[in-house]
Structures are given as C-alpha cells and as structure tokens.
Design a protein around this motif. Structure first.
Motif, PDB file in Angstrom:
ATOM      1  N   TYR A 248       0.825  -1.208   0.000  1.00 37.50           N
ATOM      2  CA  TYR A 248       0.000   0.000   0.000  1.00 37.50           C
ATOM      3  C   TYR A 248       0.862   1.262   0.000  1.00 37.50           C
ATOM      4  O   TYR A 248       0.599   2.206  -0.754  1.00 37.50           O
ATOM      5  CB  TYR A 248      -0.947   0.010   1.202  1.00 37.50           C
ATOM      6  CG  TYR A 248      -1.787   1.264   1.198  1.00 37.50           C
ATOM      7  CD1 TYR A 248      -2.804   1.435   0.270  1.00 37.50           C
ATOM      8  CD2 TYR A 248      -1.509   2.314   2.071  1.00 37.50           C
ATOM      9  CE1 TYR A 248      -3.536   2.607   0.211  1.00 37.50           C
ATOM     10  CE2 TYR A 248      -2.238   3.488   2.026  1.00 37.50           C
ATOM     11  CZ  TYR A 248      -3.246   3.629   1.092  1.00 37.50           C
ATOM     12  OH  TYR A 248      -3.955   4.799   1.030  1.00 37.50           O
ATOM     13  N   ALA A 249       1.894   1.284   0.849  1.00 31.70           N
ATOM     14  CA  ALA A 249       2.746   2.473   0.903  1.00 31.70           C
ATOM     15  C   ALA A 249       3.407   2.720  -0.449  1.00 31.70           C
ATOM     16  O   ALA A 249       3.539   3.856  -0.892  1.00 31.70           O
ATOM     17  CB  ALA A 249       3.794   2.321   1.995  1.00 31.70           C
TER      18      ALA A 249
ATOM     19  N   TYR B  17       6.383   8.659  -3.910  1.00 29.55           N
ATOM     20  CA  TYR B  17       5.524   8.866  -2.745  1.00 29.55           C
ATOM     21  C   TYR B  17       6.349   9.028  -1.473  1.00 29.55           C
ATOM     22  O   TYR B  17       7.403   8.416  -1.318  1.00 29.55           O
ATOM     23  CB  TYR B  17       4.555   7.695  -2.570  1.00 29.55           C
ATOM     24  CG  TYR B  17       3.616   7.506  -3.739  1.00 29.55           C
ATOM     25  CD1 TYR B  17       2.728   8.512  -4.105  1.00 29.55           C
ATOM     26  CD2 TYR B  17       3.633   6.344  -4.486  1.00 29.55           C
ATOM     27  CE1 TYR B  17       1.870   8.347  -5.180  1.00 29.55           C
ATOM     28  CE2 TYR B  17       2.775   6.170  -5.567  1.00 29.55           C
ATOM     29  CZ  TYR B  17       1.901   7.180  -5.907  1.00 29.55           C
ATOM     30  OH  TYR B  17       1.064   7.015  -6.980  1.00 29.55           O
ATOM     31  N   LEU B  18       5.838   9.850  -0.572  1.00 27.49           N
ATOM     32  CA  LEU B  18       6.457  10.024   0.746  1.00 27.49           C
ATOM     33  C   LEU B  18       5.853   8.978   1.683  1.00 27.49           C
ATOM     34  O   LEU B  18       4.635   8.936   1.876  1.00 27.49           O
ATOM     35  CB  LEU B  18       6.185  11.435   1.269  1.00 27.49           C
ATOM     36  CG  LEU B  18       6.712  11.757   2.665  1.00 27.49           C
ATOM     37  CD1 LEU B  18       8.239  11.624   2.732  1.00 27.49           C
ATOM     38  CD2 LEU B  18       6.291  13.174   3.078  1.00 27.49           C
TER      39      LEU B  18
ATOM     40  N   GLU C 284      -4.655  14.622   0.161  1.00 30.40           N
ATOM     41  CA  GLU C 284      -5.580  15.333   1.048  1.00 30.40           C
ATOM     42  C   GLU C 284      -4.864  15.892   2.277  1.00 30.40           C
ATOM     43  O   GLU C 284      -5.464  16.613   3.079  1.00 30.40           O
ATOM     44  CB  GLU C 284      -6.705  14.396   1.506  1.00 30.40           C
ATOM     45  CG  GLU C 284      -7.639  13.943   0.387  1.00 30.40           C
ATOM     46  CD  GLU C 284      -7.127  12.727  -0.376  1.00 30.40           C
ATOM     47  OE1 GLU C 284      -5.950  12.343  -0.173  1.00 30.40           O
ATOM     48  OE2 GLU C 284      -7.869  12.169  -1.195  1.00 30.40           O
ATOM     49  N   GLY C 285      -3.591  15.526   2.464  1.00 29.96           N
ATOM     50  CA  GLY C 285      -2.806  16.063   3.581  1.00 29.96           C
ATOM     51  C   GLY C 285      -2.640  15.098   4.737  1.00 29.96           C
ATOM     52  O   GLY C 285      -1.752  15.262   5.562  1.00 29.96           O
ATOM     53  N   PHE C 286      -3.505  14.084   4.806  1.00 29.80           N
ATOM     54  CA  PHE C 286      -3.344  13.103   5.880  1.00 29.80           C
ATOM     55  C   PHE C 286      -2.518  11.911   5.389  1.00 29.80           C
ATOM     56  O   PHE C 286      -2.132  11.843   4.223  1.00 29.80           O
ATOM     57  CB  PHE C 286      -4.704  12.650   6.412  1.00 29.80           C
ATOM     58  CG  PHE C 286      -5.682  12.180   5.365  1.00 29.80           C
ATOM     59  CD1 PHE C 286      -5.459  11.012   4.635  1.00 29.80           C
ATOM     60  CD2 PHE C 286      -6.840  12.901   5.105  1.00 29.80           C
ATOM     61  CE1 PHE C 286      -6.352  10.579   3.679  1.00 29.80           C
ATOM     62  CE2 PHE C 286      -7.754  12.471   4.152  1.00 29.80           C
ATOM     63  CZ  PHE C 286      -7.505  11.313   3.436  1.00 29.80           C
ATOM     64  N   TRP C 287      -2.252  10.994   6.311  1.00 33.40           N
ATOM     65  CA  TRP C 287      -1.531   9.769   5.989  1.00 33.40           C
ATOM     66  C   TRP C 287      -2.504   8.596   6.087  1.00 33.40           C
ATOM     67  O   TRP C 287      -3.474   8.644   6.845  1.00 33.40           O
ATOM     68  CB  TRP C 287      -0.380   9.544   6.972  1.00 33.40           C
ATOM     69  CG  TRP C 287       0.728  10.543   6.868  1.00 33.40           C
ATOM     70  CD1 TRP C 287       0.682  11.858   7.224  1.00 33.40           C
ATOM     71  CD2 TRP C 287       2.046  10.317   6.369  1.00 33.40           C
ATOM     72  NE1 TRP C 287       1.893  12.459   6.985  1.00 33.40           N
ATOM     73  CE2 TRP C 287       2.748  11.533   6.462  1.00 33.40           C
ATOM     74  CE3 TRP C 287       2.711   9.203   5.861  1.00 33.40           C
ATOM     75  CZ2 TRP C 287       4.078  11.659   6.073  1.00 33.40           C
ATOM     76  CZ3 TRP C 287       4.035   9.331   5.468  1.00 33.40           C
ATOM     77  CH2 TRP C 287       4.710  10.544   5.566  1.00 33.40           C
ATOM     78  N   SER C 288      -2.206   7.543   5.331  1.00 33.95           N
ATOM     79  CA  SER C 288      -3.056   6.356   5.389  1.00 33.95           C
ATOM     80  C   SER C 288      -2.180   5.116   5.421  1.00 33.95           C
ATOM     81  O   SER C 288      -0.973   5.180   5.147  1.00 33.95           O
ATOM     82  CB  SER C 288      -4.018   6.336   4.203  1.00 33.95           C
ATOM     83  OG  SER C 288      -3.300   6.428   2.998  1.00 33.95           O
TER      84      SER C 288
ATOM     85  N   TYR D 284       3.439   3.641   6.291  1.00 33.10           N
ATOM     86  CA  TYR D 284       2.380   4.624   6.042  1.00 33.10           C
ATOM     87  C   TYR D 284       2.714   5.384   4.747  1.00 33.10           C
ATOM     88  O   TYR D 284       3.879   5.486   4.366  1.00 33.10           O
ATOM     89  CB  TYR D 284       2.306   5.662   7.171  1.00 33.10           C
ATOM     90  CG  TYR D 284       1.956   5.120   8.528  1.00 33.10           C
ATOM     91  CD1 TYR D 284       0.648   5.161   8.997  1.00 33.10           C
ATOM     92  CD2 TYR D 284       2.934   4.588   9.363  1.00 33.10           C
ATOM     93  CE1 TYR D 284       0.327   4.691  10.252  1.00 33.10           C
ATOM     94  CE2 TYR D 284       2.628   4.099  10.625  1.00 33.10           C
ATOM     95  CZ  TYR D 284       1.315   4.167  11.061  1.00 33.10           C
ATOM     96  OH  TYR D 284       1.002   3.692  12.310  1.00 33.10           O
ATOM     97  N   ARG D 285       1.684   5.961   4.103  1.00 32.56           N
ATOM     98  CA  ARG D 285       1.901   6.802   2.902  1.00 32.56           C
ATOM     99  C   ARG D 285       1.110   8.097   3.042  1.00 32.56           C
ATOM    100  O   ARG D 285      -0.031   8.091   3.506  1.00 32.56           O
ATOM    101  CB  ARG D 285       1.453   6.050   1.649  1.00 32.56           C
ATOM    102  CG  ARG D 285       1.377   6.918   0.393  1.00 32.56           C
ATOM    103  CD  ARG D 285       1.456   6.100  -0.890  1.00 32.56           C
ATOM    104  NE  ARG D 285       0.432   5.088  -1.014  1.00 32.56           N
ATOM    105  CZ  ARG D 285      -0.703   5.248  -1.699  1.00 32.56           C
ATOM    106  NH1 ARG D 285      -0.976   6.403  -2.293  1.00 32.56           N
ATOM    107  NH2 ARG D 285      -1.575   4.258  -1.801  1.00 32.56           N
ATOM    108  N   LYS D 286       1.727   9.210   2.627  1.00 34.38           N
ATOM    109  CA  LYS D 286       1.024  10.497   2.677  1.00 34.38           C
ATOM    110  C   LYS D 286       0.175  10.689   1.423  1.00 34.38           C
ATOM    111  O   LYS D 286       0.616  10.397   0.308  1.00 34.38           O
ATOM    112  CB  LYS D 286       2.015  11.658   2.821  1.00 34.38           C
ATOM    113  CG  LYS D 286       1.296  12.972   3.106  1.00 34.38           C
ATOM    114  CD  LYS D 286       2.219  14.077   3.533  1.00 34.38           C
ATOM    115  CE  LYS D 286       1.410  15.306   3.954  1.00 34.38           C
ATOM    116  NZ  LYS D 286       2.265  16.426   4.348  1.00 34.38           N
ATOM    117  N   ASN D 287      -1.032  11.206   1.615  1.00 35.91           N
ATOM    118  CA  ASN D 287      -1.980  11.403   0.512  1.00 35.91           C
ATOM    119  C   ASN D 287      -2.129  12.872   0.149  1.00 35.91           C
ATOM    120  O   ASN D 287      -1.769  13.762   0.928  1.00 35.91           O
ATOM    121  CB  ASN D 287      -3.349  10.827   0.890  1.00 35.91           C
ATOM    122  CG  ASN D 287      -3.297   9.329   1.066  1.00 35.91           C
ATOM    123  OD1 ASN D 287      -3.336   8.830   2.183  1.00 35.91           O
ATOM    124  ND2 ASN D 287      -3.181   8.601  -0.018  1.00 35.91           N
TER     125      ASN D 287
END
Lengths: 312, 117
Positions: free
Chosen positions: A188-189, A240-241, A263-267, A258-261
């Motif tokens: 995912y990341a 990706y960060l 939208e500004g949040f991480w998922s 984790y990966r930053k999206n």
C-alpha cells in the motif's frame, strides 16, 4: 481484454494500450463500476486542447461489461474529479497498466508502425506528467519546513525534493477480498499491488535479516527507495512520501508502513485488513511519527518510493 | 482447517491447523451464535485484531474478534454474530497451544482478559 485510449492529442492518434490480465481487468472494471456516477461521455468535448482529458475504455466482451453493469465503451473524464481524487487515482491505475506488451499490442491493432510506438516508460512518464500538472499532485518536500527546523537546531543545507501525493482511494484495496488479503502495508505504501504480501528487500534479492529499523530500512533501500531528502528525478514519478515504523517486542516484532496522501493526511493498511486513514485511537493521521501506533513504537524515518522500485 | 492469528502488518500472519474433532466443535459453536444487527465493519487496529478462518464453506471467510463474528460470503455479503464473552475466540486460542508461538498466543489471551487462560 480491455483497451484503454488516453484522450490527450488533437491531431495525432491518441496512445492506446491493451490489458489482457484477467485480475487486472476485474480490478479496473470494479473501480469503474464503483465510480459510475462520475462517468460522463460529454466531458471529452468540454475540455481543452493539449490536456489529458480522460480515458476511453473499450471492453471487448459484452459479458464482462454486463457483469459490471457498464456499457462496452466508457469514458473516464478527468474534469469530473471534483476534489475527492477518485478519478485521479483511477487514472493513475490505468497509466500504470500501460505495459510494454500492451502498448505494442494496442499500436499493432491500429496498424501503427513499430517506429511510431511510444516506449511504454516514456508514455507513462508523459501521461503522469500531464496528470500531475492538471491535478496538482506533485509538490515540493523540503527539509526547511517549520517542523524540520524545529526538530533540528543544527544548520543544514536546504534540500527540496519533488514528490507526488496520490489521492486517498481505499476502495481499490478494500473492495476485492483477494486484493485486500494478499497485499500488505508495504504494497500500500508503495502503491503497487503484487498480491504477494510484499516484503522489503525481497524484490531486490536482499530481504531483511532482522526486524529492526536499520535492517528493514536497508532492505527497502535495496528495493530502490530513497531516504527522505535524497531526491529522485522526474523520470521516477510517482515518488511517494512514506514512513517506516517497527514493533520492537518483546513478544511481538513486526514492521509497518504509512503513505502520505494528496488530502494532507496519511493512510495505511495493517496487513491483510482494510486501508484506513486513522490511527489506533481512531484519529485522522496527520503525522505517523506522533500518531497512536499500538505496539509499533519505534519510528524509523521517512522515505521516498519510486517508479523503478523492485517489489515482491 | 487453518486458523490465522490476525496480528501482523508487514509479515504474513502465523497460522495453525484444527484437527477434525476441533472442526466439528467449531461448526457446532458457530451454529449456536446469535445474529446481531450489523454495526458496521469491525475495528482493525495495529497489533492483535482477532482470528480469521478461511473457507469453512467454499468462498466464505470468518473473522472473530472483539466479541463479533463476521461471516463474509463469496458475494461479499456480511453477516454478524455475537461472540458472547468472546468464548469462541478464547476456545480457538486454546486450540493453538503448542502449535503457535506462545508469546503471540498470550497477546490474544491478554486482549480477551480474565477468564481466558
């Protein structure tokens, strides 16, 4: 089989590629079906010259089209992406499926000479560049940000790397049970579905030898990731960060990403479970270094992924 | 039948295999569960989340955790049942003794709390 045509040129024939892999087709059509409300055949005519306007999808089996309750020809208009990023994420997927064989087959099907076939890597770079220009998902990541300066009193050289922030699109990972259970946090990341429960270092033949921050970081770097602020060129888009954490034990030892999206949040995706953007306290993740990570108490650091990442 | 301890994120989860007698008892225990109104998806945090059983019937999967049993059909349909006292989860973790890393098994037992040892 499905055929994808990027609606981007005016005078020249648009680039076309074919997707033959059954699981890729099902996954793409499932995404299309879940976004059917955004599909609008009129959108192509409304958009401007020189822009990536969208994608025509031709489904070569009426049975397959009927199964997903889609017509045999569908247009994905990027102009319909009204900020939630779902169509942008779908576009990323379609571009990623422009494999070498698919591009050649698509061109051959339309009688295009071999010399005219755009190399698939160049095509992907071209389309991703168009996509990011029009949706603004490429952004600078600088070590001179306020948080970096606050964290370090030491004077450091200014470094700004360009990175991409993909839209939060949990449906791609959650809706299909096979995709959900056979892909983990590293998949995912990296935003790369392998269905192999990917392990850092396995793709490059140097899987981690211990589950510690240094060992898992080394394995991921071997796959092609970079430490944050070691920049990738534009040819490595999407970059990706991501962030790595470790559960050090005793008793429970594991790693997590984790990966930053955009939208500004991480998922993140805990193992074979669903993708989410909240932590163990059910709060939106604004920083994986400080969110509730349960037993994953060691924060190892931030990294960039890249197009040429070897992952398995 | 294989049971998976839902605990890891990066690594594959550990598993153990039930004996024929245990499978028979599992089926009895599943049949006795009471249906509950669906309260949305279960919480799935980092760390111990519960147990997963694959394919008791073709294409079905069962997740067990936090007092809820979810049966997910091949067509994606979800039915939820009450695991009162987390008895089913506890019983399954007891079957793992000697077949699963004991430290990991104890994490599940500790999550359930008193009465499951």
């Amino acid at each position: 089989m499905i055929q994808v045509t990027a609606d981007v040129f005016s005078g020249r024939p648009n680039p076309t590629w074919e997707i033959a892999d059954a699981s890729e087709i099902r996954s793409a059509l499932s995404e299309l079906a879940s976004n059917r409300g955004l599909l609008d055949s009129r959108a192509a005519a409304l958009d401007g010259l020189g822009q990536l306007r969208g994608f025509h999808i031709d489904i070569h089996s009426d049975e397959t089209a009927a199964e997903f309750d889609l017509g045999t020809s569908v247009f994905v208009p990027l102009s319909a992406d009204r900020g939630d990023g779902r169509l942008h994420a779908l576009a990323e997927r379609l571009i990623g499926l422009a494999s070498a064989n698919g591009v050649a087959a698509g061109a051959a099907a339309r009688g295009v000479q071999a010399a005219q076939v755009i190399a698939h890597a160049d095509l992907q770079t071209f389309l991703r560049d168009k996509l990011s220009r029009e949706t603004g998902t490429t952004a600078p990541d600088s070590n001179r940000s306020a948080e970096a300066e606050a964290a370090s009193a030491q004077e450091t050289a200014a470094v700004t790397c360009m990175v991409e922030f993909g839209a939060y699109n949990p449906g791609f990972w959650n809706n299909d049970a096979t995709v959900r259970t056979r892909n983990n946090c590293y998949n995912y990341a990296s935003n790369k579905r392998t269905n192999t429960f990917a392990q850092p270092g396995r793709g490059s033949g140097h899987i981690y030898t211990a589950i510690t921050c240094p060992a898992v970081s080394k394995a991921a770097l071997s796959d092609g990731l970079h430490q944050r602020f070691v920049c990738f060129p534009d040819s490595e888009k999407p970059r990706y960060l991501v962030a790595l954490v470790v559960a050090p034990g005793p008793g429970f030892v594991d790693f997590h990403w984790y990966r930053k999206n955009s939208e500004g949040f991480w998922s993140h995706k805990p193992g074979g479970t669903a993708v989410r953007n909240v932590d163990n306290s059910n709060r939106i993740i604004t920083d994986p270094a400080t969110c509730n990570r349960g037993p994953y108490t060691q924060f190892c650091g931030y990294f960039y992924t890249c197009k040429s990442q070897r992952i398995n | 039948m294989k049971v998976e301890l839902e605990i890891y994120s990066g690594q594959p989860n550990p598993t153990w295999v039930l004996t024929h007698d245990e499978v028979d008892e599992l089926n009895l225990r599943l049949a006795r569960l009471l249906v509950r109104p669906s309260a949305g998806p279960r919480g799935e945090p980092l760390g111990y989340r519960g147990l997963r059983i694959a394919a008791p019937t073709v294409g079905e999967s069962i997740t067990i955790g936090a007092g809820v049993v979810e049966r997910i059909g091949q067509d994606g349909s979800v039915r939820q049942f009450d695991d009162a006292g987390r008895n089913l989860e506890c019983w399954l973790l007891r079957t793992a003794a000697g077949r699963l890393d004991e430290a990991l098994r104890q994490l599940g037992i500790a999550d359930i709390g008193s009465g499951c040892g």
